[in-house]
Design a protein around this motif. Structure first.
Motif, PDB file in Angstrom:
ATOM      1  N   ILE A  48      -5.475  -6.027  -4.236  1.00 14.66           N
ATOM      2  CA  ILE A  48      -4.979  -6.391  -5.568  1.00 14.66           C
ATOM      3  C   ILE A  48      -4.474  -5.122  -6.251  1.00 14.66           C
ATOM      4  O   ILE A  48      -5.117  -4.081  -6.199  1.00 14.66           O
ATOM      5  N   GLY A  49      -3.299  -5.245  -6.870  1.00 18.86           N
ATOM      6  CA  GLY A  49      -2.761  -4.090  -7.574  1.00 18.86           C
ATOM      7  C   GLY A  49      -1.665  -3.388  -6.800  1.00 18.86           C
ATOM      8  O   GLY A  49      -0.836  -2.688  -7.370  1.00 18.86           O
ATOM      9  N   ASP A  50      -1.655  -3.574  -5.480  1.00 21.94           N
ATOM     10  CA  ASP A  50      -0.646  -2.913  -4.664  1.00 21.94           C
ATOM     11  C   ASP A  50       0.748  -3.436  -4.982  1.00 21.94           C
ATOM     12  O   ASP A  50       1.688  -2.670  -5.215  1.00 21.94           O
ATOM     13  N   SER A  64       2.020  -2.338  -8.479  1.00 24.45           N
ATOM     14  CA  SER A  64       2.578  -0.995  -8.667  1.00 24.45           C
ATOM     15  C   SER A  64       3.913  -0.839  -7.957  1.00 24.45           C
ATOM     16  O   SER A  64       4.775  -0.113  -8.434  1.00 24.45           O
ATOM     17  N   PRO A 112       0.819  -1.208   0.000  1.00 26.11           N
ATOM     18  CA  PRO A 112       0.000   0.000   0.000  1.00 26.11           C
ATOM     19  C   PRO A 112       0.853   1.258   0.000  1.00 26.11           C
ATOM     20  O   PRO A 112       0.534   2.232  -0.628  1.00 26.11           O
TER      21      PRO A 112
END
Lengths: 197, 316
Positions: free
Chosen positions: B260-262, B265, B37
């Motif tokens: 999801i996605g943390d 990136s 995060p």
């Protein structure tokens, strides 16, 4: 007794008025973040095709909000001092593009997250921390902006998210790479990263 | 008289606990997946920018009146170390070849197994339900946080956790809701674990270990993880029966579905993702331990985090 009351009321007055005078760093960050949100929330730019326009509109806001040189200098730390002027001139925009490529889609995916500006702590006369939170339905992410006073403006030189400083994180990576390789190698890695994505 | 004093005492404790409201309820386990995060949202700081060549950039800088010249001078300035900066150094990594191999293993595990499973689960279960499930598991783990606050002599933190457990179990329907964090009650989660407790008592991280499945750790935090296992109700109550591993796995899938996605990136932004994750882990743990130390010391400044450059950062 009377004197006690007056001392008390004066100190209350002082306490109440303090935040008003100390608000410059927080205001600077808040006004820039609000400008970004204005672009992201603009109903005229809702279409997927408006993505490029949004990116164009965000660039000058970024330039005003962030201090790219300070960000690069602090991320490279002692390696910055070993670089010549040309290398520094190339590094600053390259680094910015690496960050942009990695994060722009996340920023454009903004929906309705609330951003709360909590408070600021002065680190020194010309440096401060502004504590904010991004609140979504699923979680709350604390973000601290570190700002420095330059030419009358408070500019962001580091972003700390859930206890992890962006500058320190990149510094560790650059240290690791430059312990074994040359500055040219690092620049080439960044060039490839910017082109390759 | 005694009858009155007990609820009064409880009230005082709870109010003291409220003073710790600044501690955020972000539950973070030291795994690669959950460390993300931080960096994603770095993104929201980096809003901007177009693909531009360096020469165009110089132009855009000169557009903002007068900033061009200062900028040139600025580039020529050397970096000057801030006070206390050396202490923020990283962590020894004698196992780097093993750790890097495990990084690749965990990376594949995430993309091939954890992410598809979490995505499928996300499609079926609405977000509110997934947040409730997370709250429920978090509430179950309250004893872990309570005991660790206590061990760190952070009594107001311990009382906050006790209060949270009561409020969330009763009014939060067995912990599925989190009314304790609401504006009116303001008892925020105390993110304490045994690894931090050991750190508060001066035990250093040692070196970096990247466990398969569990992700970033160290000898200290691994011992902490095992210690916390003994405090977790799953180890005693027969709620989970023989399926406690399955229940734990479900908890993990549920957590993943909310982030999801943390990881993606973070990986995207990193020049060397292995080093980036290791550093994020070290920074995050160090800051938590320091926050615990400050809460424990009687000469508290009321400042949860050390100020950079204050030189007060104890080496970890």
């Amino acid at each position: 007794m009377k004197r006690q009351i007056s001392v008390f009321s004066i100190s209350i007055l002082l306490l109440l008025s303090l935040p008003v005078y100390a608000g410059a760093p927080l205001d600077a960050v808040q006004s820039n973040v609000n400008k970004v949100l204005e672009v992201l929330r603009d109903p005229k730019l809702k279409a997927a095709s408006a993505k490029e326009i949004k990116k164009k509109m965000l660039l000058p806001i970024y330039e005003r909000m962030f201090d790219g040189v300070e960000l690069s200098r602090r991320s490279l730390a002692r390696h910055w001092n070993a670089m010549n002027a040309a290398q520094r001139q190339e590094f600053v925009p390259l680094f910015r593009k690496v960050l942009e490529k990695a994060y722009i889609d996340k920023i454009l995916a903004y929906t309705d997250e609330k951003i709360v500006f909590d408070r600021e702590n002065m680190i020194s006369g010309s440096q401060a921390e502004v504590q904010t939170r991004i609140v979504t339905s699923a979680k709350e992410v604390p973000i601290t902006y570190r700002v420095i006073l330059k030419g009358g403006d408070w500019k962001v030189y580091d972003v700390v998210i859930e206890n992890v400083s962006l500058v320190l994180n990149y510094r560790t990576q650059f240290n690791d790479i430059l312990a074994k390789n040359t500055v040219e190698y690092l620049l080439e890695t960044l060039r490839k990263k910017v082109k390759g994505q | 008289m005694k009858l009155y004093s007990i609820p009064l005492l409880l009230f005082v404790f709870l109010t003291l606990g409220c003073a710790h409201g600044s501690h955020l309820a972000s539950s973070r386990t030291p795994t690669a997946v959950s460390l993300q995060p931080e960096l994603i949202t770095v993104g929201s700081g980096e809003e901007e920018a177009l693909p531009k060549s360096p020469s165009i950039l110089v132009e855009s800088e000169s557009e903002s009146a007068g900033s061009n010249r200062t900028n040139d001078n600025d580039v020529n300035l050397d970096y000057v170390e801030e006070e206390g900066e050396k202490k923020k150094a990283g962590i020894a990594d004698p196992l780097e070849p093993f750790n890097r191999a495990m990084y690749h293993f965990n990376d594949k595990l995430y993309f091939w197994v954890l992410k598809p499973v979490a995505q499928g689960y996300k499609k079926v279960v609405p977000e509110t339900a997934r947040v409730s499930v997370r709250n429920f598991f978090s509430n179950l783990a309250a004893p872990v946080r309570f005991v660790n606050c206590f061990l760190q002599a952070n009594f107001s933190g311990a009382m906050t956790e006790a209060g949270r457990f009561l409020v969330n179990t009763i009014w939060g329907i067995g912990g599925f809701l989190d009314p304790a964090s609401s504006k009116d009650i303001k008892l925020s989660k105390q993110d304490e674990d045994f690894g931090q407790t050991l750190g508060v008592y001066g035990l250093g991280q040692g070196f970096y270990i990247n466990w398969p499945i569990f992700g970033p750790s160290s000898p200290r935090d691994t011992a902490g993880m095992v210690g916390d296992l003994f405090l977790h109700p799953f180890s005693y109550l027969n709620i989970a029966g023989d399926n406690s591993v399955g229940v734990r796995a479900y908890e993990k899938v549920n957590d993943n579905s909310l982030s999801i996605g943390d990881y993606e990136s973070l990986k995207e932004a990193a020049i060397d993702p292995y080093v980036a994750i290791r550093d994020a882990y070290v920074q995050s743990r160090l800051k938590k331990v320091n926050a615990g130390r400050i809460k424990t010391t009687p000469v508290s400044t009321g400042e949860p985090n050390y100020a950079p450059g204050s030189g007060k950062v104890p080496e970890n």
